[in-house]
Design a protein around this motif. Structure first.
Motif, PDB file in Angstrom:
ATOM      1  N   CYS A  27     -98.434  86.770 -18.094  1.00 16.71           N
ATOM      2  CA  CYS A  27     -98.773  86.966 -16.691  1.00 16.71           C
ATOM      3  C   CYS A  27    -100.235  86.572 -16.481  1.00 16.71           C
ATOM      4  CB  CYS A  27     -98.533  88.420 -16.304  1.00 16.71           C
ATOM      5  SG  CYS A  27     -99.054  88.784 -14.624  1.00 16.71           S
TER       6      CYS A  27
ATOM      7  N   HIS B 129     -92.678  92.026 -17.117  1.00 15.22           N
ATOM      8  CA  HIS B 129     -93.724  92.371 -18.068  1.00 15.22           C
ATOM      9  C   HIS B 129     -93.099  92.987 -19.313  1.00 15.22           C
ATOM     10  CE1 HIS B 129     -96.196  92.302 -14.341  1.00 15.22           C
ATOM     11  NE2 HIS B 129     -97.096  91.805 -15.150  1.00 15.22           N
TER      12      HIS B 129
ATOM     13  N   HIS C 168     -97.159  94.617  -9.614  1.00 11.73           N
ATOM     14  CA  HIS C 168     -97.050  93.227  -9.170  1.00 11.73           C
ATOM     15  C   HIS C 168     -95.992  92.521  -9.983  1.00 11.73           C
ATOM     16  CE1 HIS C 168     -99.801  93.078 -12.591  1.00 11.73           C
ATOM     17  NE2 HIS C 168     -99.330  91.877 -12.819  1.00 11.73           N
TER      18      HIS C 168
ATOM     19  N   ARG D 159    -101.958  87.265 -13.940  1.00 10.68           N
ATOM     20  CA  ARG D 159    -102.676  88.270 -13.180  1.00 10.68           C
ATOM     21  C   ARG D 159    -103.273  89.357 -14.060  1.00 10.68           C
ATOM     22  NH1 ARG D 159    -100.452  90.482  -7.444  1.00 10.68           N
ATOM     23  NH2 ARG D 159    -102.120  91.986  -7.164  1.00 10.68           N
ATOM     24  N   CYS D 160    -102.482  89.843 -15.003  1.00 13.48           N
ATOM     25  CA  CYS D 160    -102.992  90.902 -15.864  1.00 13.48           C
ATOM     26  C   CYS D 160    -103.203  90.411 -17.295  1.00 13.48           C
ATOM     27  CB  CYS D 160    -102.057  92.109 -15.836  1.00 13.48           C
ATOM     28  SG  CYS D 160    -100.403  91.763 -16.416  1.00 13.48           S
TER      29      CYS D 160
END
Ligand SMILES: [Zn+2]
Length: 82
Positions: free
Chosen positions: A36, A50, A25, A38-39
């Motif tokens: 991030c 990332h 992603h 999301r993670c």
């Protein structure tokens, strides 16, 4: 010398894991923090890719493992339903 010591993570590992996360992603940041949403891992900037810190590598690998596991389970369910 101990044989059961965990190998030290290297910057190469960090960039590899970062690329795996990028492939999964695109980083979602709030535009201000290099994290991030999301993670939960570090990025190289609010608009960056990332870039997990070395101490985040274990967490990052575990996160990726969890994701691929849920994708596998989802695929199995999908096949069973059709
Ligand atoms: Zn992420």
């Amino acid at each position: 010398m101990t044989s059961d010591s965990v190998p030290e993570p290297t910057p190469l590992d960090a960039s590899l894991v970062g690329r795996q996360l990028d492939a999964h992603h695109l980083p979602e940041t709030n535009g201000r923090m290099a994290t991030c949403r999301r993670c939960g891992l570090r990025t190289d900037g609010p608009d960056g890719r990332h870039a997990p810190a070395e101490q985040q590598l274990t967490q990052a690998r575990r996160w990726l493992d969890t994701q691929s596991l849920s994708a596998t389970i989802a695929a199995m369910r999908f096949q069973r339903d059709t």
